[in-house]
Motif scaffolding. Structure first.
Motif, PDB file in Angstrom:
ATOM      1  N   LEU A 120      -4.302   2.778  -3.304  1.00 12.92           N
ATOM      2  CA  LEU A 120      -3.276   1.079  -3.144  1.00 12.92           C
ATOM      3  C   LEU A 120      -3.027   1.526  -4.991  1.00 12.92           C
ATOM      4  O   LEU A 120      -1.936   0.979  -5.574  1.00 12.92           O
ATOM      5  CB  LEU A 120      -4.136   0.183  -3.108  1.00 12.92           C
ATOM      6  CG  LEU A 120      -4.990  -0.287  -2.060  1.00 12.92           C
ATOM      7  CD1 LEU A 120      -6.362  -0.912  -1.842  1.00 12.92           C
ATOM      8  CD2 LEU A 120      -2.795  -0.733  -1.527  1.00 12.92           C
ATOM      9  N   ILE A 121      -4.031   2.816  -5.239  1.00 13.94           N
ATOM     10  CA  ILE A 121      -3.320   2.578  -6.810  1.00 13.94           C
ATOM     11  C   ILE A 121      -1.779   4.013  -6.999  1.00 13.94           C
ATOM     12  O   ILE A 121      -0.526   3.646  -7.694  1.00 13.94           O
ATOM     13  CB  ILE A 121      -4.200   2.906  -7.977  1.00 13.94           C
ATOM     14  CG1 ILE A 121      -5.322   2.473  -8.362  1.00 13.94           C
ATOM     15  CG2 ILE A 121      -3.980   4.374  -9.505  1.00 13.94           C
ATOM     16  CD1 ILE A 121      -6.534   2.817  -8.949  1.00 13.94           C
ATOM     17  N   GLU A 142      -6.653  -5.180   0.948  1.00 15.82           N
ATOM     18  CA  GLU A 142      -5.649  -4.735   0.516  1.00 15.82           C
ATOM     19  C   GLU A 142      -4.456  -3.692   0.593  1.00 15.82           C
ATOM     20  O   GLU A 142      -3.587  -3.571   0.907  1.00 15.82           O
ATOM     21  CB  GLU A 142      -5.555  -4.532  -1.121  1.00 15.82           C
ATOM     22  CG  GLU A 142      -6.692  -5.510  -1.355  1.00 15.82           C
ATOM     23  CD  GLU A 142      -7.173  -5.443  -3.187  1.00 15.82           C
ATOM     24  OE1 GLU A 142      -6.934  -4.271  -3.790  1.00 15.82           O
ATOM     25  OE2 GLU A 142      -7.540  -5.878  -3.803  1.00 15.82           O
ATOM     26  N   LEU A 143      -5.456  -2.492   0.972  1.00 11.85           N
ATOM     27  CA  LEU A 143      -4.676  -1.579   2.268  1.00 11.85           C
ATOM     28  C   LEU A 143      -3.812  -2.001   3.244  1.00 11.85           C
ATOM     29  O   LEU A 143      -2.858  -1.695   3.217  1.00 11.85           O
ATOM     30  CB  LEU A 143      -5.505  -0.353   2.159  1.00 11.85           C
ATOM     31  CG  LEU A 143      -4.869   1.294   2.738  1.00 11.85           C
ATOM     32  CD1 LEU A 143      -3.123   1.481   1.725  1.00 11.85           C
ATOM     33  CD2 LEU A 143      -5.533   2.063   2.987  1.00 11.85           C
ATOM     34  N   ASN A 177      -9.683  -2.334   5.218  1.00  6.92           N
ATOM     35  CA  ASN A 177      -9.529  -3.009   3.897  1.00  6.92           C
ATOM     36  C   ASN A 177      -8.942  -3.930   4.169  1.00  6.92           C
ATOM     37  O   ASN A 177      -7.646  -3.441   4.053  1.00  6.92           O
ATOM     38  CB  ASN A 177      -9.551  -1.250   2.935  1.00  6.92           C
ATOM     39  CG  ASN A 177      -8.937  -1.904   1.340  1.00  6.92           C
ATOM     40  OD1 ASN A 177      -8.193  -2.233   0.793  1.00  6.92           O
ATOM     41  ND2 ASN A 177     -10.238  -1.502   0.082  1.00  6.92           N
ATOM     42  N   ASP A 229     -15.266   5.037  -0.360  1.00  9.14           N
ATOM     43  CA  ASP A 229     -14.838   3.556  -1.202  1.00  9.14           C
ATOM     44  C   ASP A 229     -13.533   3.424  -2.097  1.00  9.14           C
ATOM     45  O   ASP A 229     -12.844   2.513  -2.418  1.00  9.14           O
ATOM     46  CB  ASP A 229     -15.822   2.906  -1.147  1.00  9.14           C
ATOM     47  CG  ASP A 229     -17.281   2.288   0.060  1.00  9.14           C
ATOM     48  OD1 ASP A 229     -16.317   2.206   0.805  1.00  9.14           O
ATOM     49  OD2 ASP A 229     -17.740   1.874  -0.154  1.00  9.14           O
ATOM     50  N   THR A 272      -9.582   5.075  -0.666  1.00 12.10           N
ATOM     51  CA  THR A 272      -9.030   3.425  -0.275  1.00 12.10           C
ATOM     52  C   THR A 272      -8.216   2.314  -1.911  1.00 12.10           C
ATOM     53  O   THR A 272      -6.902   3.106  -1.816  1.00 12.10           O
ATOM     54  CB  THR A 272      -9.718   2.617   0.605  1.00 12.10           C
ATOM     55  OG1 THR A 272     -10.254   3.947   1.599  1.00 12.10           O
ATOM     56  CG2 THR A 272      -8.984   1.632   1.035  1.00 12.10           C
ATOM     57  N   PRO A 273      -9.237   2.760  -2.533  1.00  8.67           N
ATOM     58  CA  PRO A 273      -8.253   2.168  -4.098  1.00  8.67           C
ATOM     59  C   PRO A 273      -7.108   3.188  -4.635  1.00  8.67           C
ATOM     60  O   PRO A 273      -6.766   2.527  -4.941  1.00  8.67           O
ATOM     61  CB  PRO A 273      -9.698   1.281  -5.385  1.00  8.67           C
ATOM     62  CG  PRO A 273     -10.553   1.279  -3.482  1.00  8.67           C
ATOM     63  CD  PRO A 273     -10.378   2.726  -2.802  1.00  8.67           C
TER      64      PRO A 273
END
Length: 694
Positions: free
Chosen positions: A317-318, A575-576, A573, A310, A313-314
């Protein structure tokens, strides 16, 4: 009744069988003594209208066939039988017998052949003539000597006292206790009496107290035998009983019998069994406890893995957009600095999640080592190279030297990487700008060492003993406001011990710290480790520069770009998934799915040229999807790239063994992902061209 002339019919037996009467005698008190032929003596009391029957079963009468009954009126009652004479004492309900064996001249008398003289002497007629008895004559009484034990046998062999292994030291008739071993549980003895007066009148009965507490049926059998008696203490009671009256015990004797328990039933054995049972119970309890702890640890690891997924994955995206911004946009120096700061902190978070997972795994899988032979200098140089940019940014003098050029030794590459990264990372992190961090490699005949020396804040001497404890951080480290979790060094300590190594620490507060880690050479000390080939430790190396000089590759790459090939993206996910679709849609036709099951339903209809799939997804995971596709002849040719937050080599190997073509760890560089996609598509096209046009 002679006076009244009344005749009364008397039923002599309640049974259906007839009673045959040989003789009847009326006593002065009105009682009738009835001698029968086979039923014994019946006494009828006319006043009470009652019967009393005496026979061989309930009295000492010599025979059930009574021929003649005589009485002198003075309570002297005698009767003749087929076996001798008997005298009856009505007051005592007792019989006294006289047989030929005891001196009687004849043994068989005639029925109704007897008379009482005026002098009240008795005369009975027999087959040998008339026999006269004086009424004052006393019939012989029982006479017996001691009860004798003899012929003691063990396993049917007579035991001789005093012989080696004999349980007897004296004759069996003289001992009070017989002591037998556990394997002497079959034995016997004989009993007898010395009775010359009336030997046939003796019968025997016995009882083994502690085994069966009832007397045996009296009989003339003199052998008493026991088989397979259990160990314990017993008492054998033997009785000599009158055959005429089974209620009369002539002599009784007892002897103690002790059978030793075998060793496996002895008190010491029981104690040993109890100890063994306790140990087994403790082991079982410990195993169950370990299983429970393992289950809890597995749940914790799954929690950390899911959390890492979790988080990663963000982070992807960063990191990916920031890297793309750095490559495609012209940033100002301040903007470039801010982006670099963001990227450094992304990498810091990435290392923290990796440490958390590795720390939990050392508790659950502490005995699992996957070792391979590695060249130490090359391994350390490659690792140090990843820290040089950070050291330069903080203006720290970062050096490495070695007293050997080449050294091959065995270790777990992934765990050794975690050891050195944590030590070097701490040294750089707690060394101020302008400081020094030196790494030294050395060897002896049996060991090799890595020494990391810095000029940082050091560790207070009062806190150095707590250094390798859970979640410990030095007070000066906390005050320095440098972030840390306190699990890096405890992880290092566990992994070093797992490699049978040693850690030496020397530190002075505010002057620096030196940590030296020493490992044995070879692999003998890692007996429980699993050896793997160095090639089984996969590293993903993407190099597209060599392909640029190949005309076939360039031509095929241009051809593939023009054709706008189809890519299927499988990512849970949102957003990804949208980021990947947006980034790749300029070059490829993109179709997306949220899990493996949905992708499996559309893959044959969509016919993608390449699949990008996350590993950890609901309903069907990416590795499961890959395994299904690679085992289907219609989809086995489609290249598969797995994206995952699981960065250790074990998971990478598992992913590649399902048939995946590439395995990329989150957070990833979007440029590397694009290059990987291009290479796989071009290589597939080259293969189709090669084997499609032979």
């Amino acid at each position: 009744d002679k006076e009244s002339g009344v005749v009364k019919r008397i039923k002599l037996s309640n049974e259906s069988e007839s009673v045959y009467i040989n003789t009847i005698h009326r006593m002065d008190d009105g009682k009738l003594l009835i001698g029968t032929n086979g039923t014994g003596l019946i006494i009828y009391d006319s006043k009470k209208d009652t019967f009393a029957c005496y026979n061989r079963d309930n009295s000492s009468i010599i025979s059930n066939r009574i021929y003649t009954i005589l009485s002198d009126g003075d309570k002297n009652i005698m009767f003749s039988t087929e076996n001798g004479l008997s005298r009856f004492y009505p007051d005592e309900n007792r019989f006294s017998n006289w047989t030929k064996e005891r001196g009687l001249t004849t043994n068989h008398f005639n029925a109704n052949s007897g008379v009482l003289f005026r002098n009240k002497n008795f005369i009975f007629g027999s087959i040998d003539g008339a026999v006269e008895f004086d009424k004052t004559m006393e019939l012989p009484q029982n006479y017996v000597t001691e009860l004798i034990f003899s012929n003691f046998k063990v396993f049917y062999n007579i035991v001789v006292p005093g012989e080696p292994g004999s349980p007897l030291e004296k004759d069996i008739n003289e001992v009070e206790t017989i002591h037998l071993s556990h394997n002497q549980d079959i034995f016997s003895l004989e009993v007898s009496t010395i009775n010359y007066d009336y030997p046939s009148n003796i019968v025997y009965s016995w009882m083994l107290e502690g085994f069966y507490n009832k007397w045996s049926k009296p009989g003339d059998e003199r052998l008493i035998q026991f088989t397979s008696l259990s160990s314990g203490r017993y008492t054998l009671h033997v009785r000599a009983i009158s055959n005429e009256d089974k209620r009369t015990v002539i002599k009784e004797r007892s002897i103690n019998i002790i059978i030793d328990a075998p060793f496996w039933k002895s008190g010491w054995a029981i104690l040993i069994y109890a100890v063994i049972l306790f140990i087994i119970s403790a082991i079982v309890f410990h195993v169950l406890l370990l299983r429970r702890q393992k289950k809890v640890s597995e749940e914790k690891i799954n929690f950390f893995i899911n959390t890492a997924h979790d988080i990663r994955t963000p982070l992807t995206l960063i990191k990916a957009p920031l890297e793309e911004v750095c490559e495609t946009e012209n940033l100002s120096p301040i903007g470039q600095s801010n982006v670099n700061t963001a990227l450094r902190n992304v990498n810091l978070l990435l290392r923290l999640t990796t440490n958390l997972i590795n720390f939990e795994k050392t508790d659950l899988y502490s005995s699992e080592l996957y070792i391979s032979e590695q060249e130490v200098s090359a391994f350390v140089e490659e690792l140090i190279a990843s820290f040089r940019a950070y050291a330069e940014a903080r203006r720290i003098e970062f050096t490495c030297k070695s007293d050997f050029q080449y050294l091959n030794t065995w270790f777990d590459k992934e765990k050794m990487d975690s050891i050195l990264r944590n030590i070097i990372s701490n040294a750089l992190k707690y060394t101020p700008e302008g400081g020094k961090v030196n790494i030294s490699l050395s060897e002896t005949n049996d060991t090799w060492s890595v020494e990391v020396k810095d000029t940082g804040i050091g560790i207070p001497s009062s806190e150095q003993k707590k250094l390798f404890k859970m979640h410990f951080r030095g007070s000066n480290a906390i005050n320095s406001k440098v972030s840390g979790s306190g699990i890096g060094l405890i992880l290092v300590w566990k992994l070093v011990n797992l490699h049978k190594g040693k850690i030496h620490l020397h530190s002075v507060e505010n002057r620096g710290c030196t940590i030296k880690i020493t490992f044995p050479k070879g692999s003998e000390h890692l007996g429980n480790a699993k050896k793997v080939s160095p090639t089984e430790n996969p590293t993903i190396i993407l190099n597209t520069n060599n392909n640029k000089d190949l005309p076939i590759y360039d031509a095929m790459k241009e051809q593939q770009t023009a054709s706008a090939q189809r890519i299927l993206i499988v990512e849970d996910n949102d957003e990804l998934r949208d980021y990947l679709r947006q980034t790749l849609s300029s070059e490829y036709k993109i179709q997306t799915c949220v899990n493996g099951r949905e992708a499996l339903s559309v893959v044959k209809g969509y016919s993608p040229d390449l699949i990008i799939s996350d590993v950890m997804m609901p309903e069907m995971q990416g590795d499961e999807l890959c395994a299904v596709l690679k085992n289907d002849i219609e989809t086995s040719h489609i290249p598969v790239i797995l994206l995952t937050a699981l960065s250790n080599e074990k998971h990478i190997l598992e992913g590649l063994r399902t048939g995946a073509d590439e395995y990329i760890v989150k957070p990833f560089n979007i440029g590397i992902l694009k290059a990987t996609i291009a290479n796989l598509l071009v290589n597939r096209a080259i293969l189709r061209r090669k084997y499609g046009n032979p």
